[in-house]
Design a protein around this motif. Structure first.
Motif, PDB file in Angstrom:
ATOM      1  N   GLN A   1       0.954  -1.376  -0.011  1.00 47.77           N
ATOM      2  CA  GLN A   1      -0.196   0.059   0.062  1.00 47.77           C
ATOM      3  C   GLN A   1       0.957   1.229  -0.188  1.00 47.77           C
ATOM      4  N   LEU A   2       2.274   1.142   0.736  1.00 44.96           N
ATOM      5  CA  LEU A   2       2.482   2.746   1.150  1.00 44.96           C
ATOM      6  C   LEU A   2       3.458   2.361  -0.581  1.00 44.96           C
ATOM      7  N   ALA A   3       4.078   1.209  -1.022  1.00 48.05           N
ATOM      8  CA  ALA A   3       4.873   1.373  -2.400  1.00 48.05           C
ATOM      9  C   ALA A   3       3.533   2.128  -3.099  1.00 48.05           C
ATOM     10  N   GLY A   4       2.767   1.408  -3.286  1.00 49.43           N
ATOM     11  CA  GLY A   4       1.870   2.186  -4.111  1.00 49.43           C
ATOM     12  C   GLY A   4       1.464   3.224  -3.881  1.00 49.43           C
ATOM     13  N   SER A   5       1.006   3.895  -3.056  1.00 52.08           N
ATOM     14  CA  SER A   5       1.425   5.606  -2.414  1.00 52.08           C
ATOM     15  C   SER A   5       2.031   6.146  -3.012  1.00 52.08           C
ATOM     16  N   MET A   6       3.686   5.473  -3.055  1.00 49.67           N
ATOM     17  CA  MET A   6       4.817   6.389  -3.316  1.00 49.67           C
ATOM     18  C   MET A   6       5.295   6.176  -5.163  1.00 49.67           C
ATOM     19  N   GLY A   7       4.168   6.136  -5.718  1.00 50.74           N
ATOM     20  CA  GLY A   7       4.361   5.116  -7.160  1.00 50.74           C
ATOM     21  C   GLY A   7       5.553   4.565  -7.415  1.00 50.74           C
ATOM     22  N   MET A   8       5.486   3.513  -6.438  1.00 48.02           N
ATOM     23  CA  MET A   8       6.329   2.558  -6.826  1.00 48.02           C
ATOM     24  C   MET A   8       6.224   0.982  -6.671  1.00 48.02           C
ATOM     25  N   THR A   9       4.672   0.439  -6.926  1.00 51.07           N
ATOM     26  CA  THR A   9       4.160  -0.627  -6.915  1.00 51.07           C
ATOM     27  C   THR A   9       4.616  -1.673  -8.439  1.00 51.07           C
ATOM     28  N   ARG A  10       5.320  -1.420  -9.337  1.00 51.90           N
ATOM     29  CA  ARG A  10       6.188  -1.519 -10.448  1.00 51.90           C
ATOM     30  C   ARG A  10       7.922  -2.035 -10.136  1.00 51.90           C
ATOM     31  N   LEU A  11       7.899  -0.993  -9.312  1.00 55.09           N
ATOM     32  CA  LEU A  11       9.258  -1.363  -8.916  1.00 55.09           C
ATOM     33  C   LEU A  11       9.457  -3.111  -7.582  1.00 55.09           C
ATOM     34  N   LEU A  12       8.388  -2.041  -6.825  1.00 53.44           N
ATOM     35  CA  LEU A  12       8.294  -4.168  -5.849  1.00 53.44           C
ATOM     36  C   LEU A  12       8.227  -5.092  -6.707  1.00 53.44           C
ATOM     37  N   ASP A  13       6.985  -4.889  -7.442  1.00 51.54           N
ATOM     38  CA  ASP A  13       7.135  -6.889  -7.973  1.00 51.54           C
ATOM     39  C   ASP A  13       8.746  -7.385  -8.877  1.00 51.54           C
ATOM     40  N   GLU A  14       9.358  -5.596  -9.413  1.00 48.33           N
ATOM     41  CA  GLU A  14      10.588  -6.087 -10.423  1.00 48.33           C
ATOM     42  C   GLU A  14      11.329  -7.106  -8.998  1.00 48.33           C
ATOM     43  N   VAL A  15      11.673  -6.227  -8.004  1.00 46.20           N
ATOM     44  CA  VAL A  15      11.839  -6.595  -7.117  1.00 46.20           C
ATOM     45  C   VAL A  15      11.995  -8.007  -6.482  1.00 46.20           C
ATOM     46  N   LEU A  16      11.065  -8.144  -6.073  1.00 45.92           N
ATOM     47  CA  LEU A  16      10.442  -9.411  -5.655  1.00 45.92           C
ATOM     48  C   LEU A  16      10.473 -10.478  -6.879  1.00 45.92           C
ATOM     49  N   SER A  17      10.370 -10.047  -7.807  1.00 48.25           N
ATOM     50  CA  SER A  17      10.559 -11.746  -9.061  1.00 48.25           C
ATOM     51  C   SER A  17      11.949 -11.864  -9.615  1.00 48.25           C
ATOM     52  N   GLU A  18      12.927 -11.060  -8.882  1.00 51.24           N
ATOM     53  CA  GLU A  18      14.683 -10.782  -9.251  1.00 51.24           C
ATOM     54  C   GLU A  18      14.864 -12.499  -8.004  1.00 51.24           C
ATOM     55  N   ALA A  19      15.495 -13.370  -8.912  1.00 51.71           N
ATOM     56  CA  ALA A  19      16.008 -14.079  -8.228  1.00 51.71           C
ATOM     57  C   ALA A  19      17.645 -13.453  -7.387  1.00 51.71           C
ATOM     58  N   ASP A  20      17.787 -13.981  -6.150  1.00 51.34           N
ATOM     59  CA  ASP A  20      18.443 -14.341  -5.126  1.00 51.34           C
ATOM     60  C   ASP A  20      19.942 -14.885  -5.797  1.00 51.34           C
ATOM     61  N   GLU A  21      21.036 -14.692  -5.376  1.00 52.38           N
ATOM     62  CA  GLU A  21      22.368 -15.251  -6.251  1.00 52.38           C
ATOM     63  C   GLU A  21      22.593 -16.735  -6.034  1.00 52.38           C
ATOM     64  N   ILE A  22      23.073 -17.386  -5.784  1.00 51.88           N
ATOM     65  CA  ILE A  22      23.401 -18.897  -5.384  1.00 51.88           C
ATOM     66  C   ILE A  22      24.331 -18.130  -4.539  1.00 51.88           C
ATOM     67  N   ARG A  23      23.839 -19.076  -3.321  1.00 50.11           N
ATOM     68  CA  ARG A  23      25.216 -19.130  -2.521  1.00 50.11           C
ATOM     69  C   ARG A  23      25.766 -20.489  -2.907  1.00 50.11           C
TER      70      ARG A  23
END
Length: 190
Positions: free
Chosen positions: A168-190
Motif C-alpha cells: 500500500q505504501l509503495a503504491g502511494s509512492m508510485g513504486m508498485t512496479r519497482l516492488l514487483d520487479e525486485v520481488l521477481s528477481e532471484a537471489d544469487e546462488i550461494r
C-alpha cells in the motif's frame, strides 16, 4: 568488520549527545536490514535525526560534537542540517563512521520507530520494519544494487499484514512496479 563492542561504544557516544539535546533519532541502514532480514556486513552506522530539532539545536549539536570523540567538519554539519543532506562523524577512538541524515526519507518515520535490544540490556530506537522496506525501495530507485537483496530478505521475513502495508505504501509512492520487479528477481546462488 568491527567487533560488536566497537559498534556499541560508538553508538553510545552518539546516543548520549542526542539525549542531551533531546534530538529524536533512530538507527536504519545495513545494520537494521540485518535485524529485519538476512545478516550482512556493514562498515558504518546510519542514523536518521529529527530535521526540525536538528535545525533548532544546530549550534548545540556542533558544540557537543566539538567536545566529543567524533571527527567532523562544522561547515558540513551546518549545511547538512540546513539542507537535509548527509553528514558524517568519525569516531576517533574506534575508527567507525556514522552517517547522520537530518531528514526523514519517509514522512513520519521517526514517529513509527520501534525499540529493539541491539546490545545486551540496551534498547535503542530503530526504523520500523515497514519503513525500512520502503526506504530500501527508495534507495533501489536511486540505483542501489545492494538494497535489492536487502529488500527481498526483509520482505520474506514480513507477515501478510506487513506485506499489505508495504504494498500500500509503495503504491502511494508510485513504486508498485519497482516492488514487483525486485520481488521477481532471484537471489544469487550461494
Amino acid at each position: 568488520m568491527f567487533p560488536v563492542d566497537v559498534f556499541e561504544r560508538t553508538i553510545g557516544k552518539f546516543v548520549a549527545i542526542a539525549h542531551s539535546l533531546q534530538l529524536p533519532f533512530h538507527l536504519t541502514g545495513g545494520a537494521i536490514s540485518s535485524a529485519y532480514g538476512e545478516p550482512r556486513l556493514t562498515q558504518d552506522i546510519d542514523i536518521v535525526v529529527s530535521p526540525d530539532i536538528a535545525q533548532k539545536r544546530v549550534d548545540d549539536l556542533v558544540q557537543q560534537l566539538a567536545s566529543s570523540d567524533f571527527f567532523f567538519t562544522e561547515e558540513v554539519v551546518r549545511k547538512a542540517v540546513r539542507t537535509g543532506t548527509l553528514f558524517q562523524l568519525l569516531d576517533k577512538t574506534e575508527s567507525l563512521k556514522l552517517d547522520i541524515y537530518p531528514r526523514e526519507l519517509i514522512p513520519g518515520e521517526l514517529q513509527r520507530s520501534q525499540k529493539m535490544e541491539l546490545f545486551s540490556g540496551i534498547f535503542l530506537p530503530i526504523v520500523s520494519r515497514i519503513d525500512a522496506a520502503i526506504s530500501k525501495l527508495i534507495w533501489i530507485s536511486k540505483g542501489s544494487q545492494r538494497s535489492r537483496r536487502d529488500f527481498r530478505s526483509m520482505f520474506r521475513c514480513c507477515d501478510s499484514s506487513q506485506h499489505d502495508s508495504i504494498r500500500q505504501l509503495a503504491g502511494s509512492m508510485g513504486m508498485t512496479r519497482l516492488l514487483d520487479e525486485v520481488l521477481s528477481e532471484a537471489d544469487e546462488i550461494r
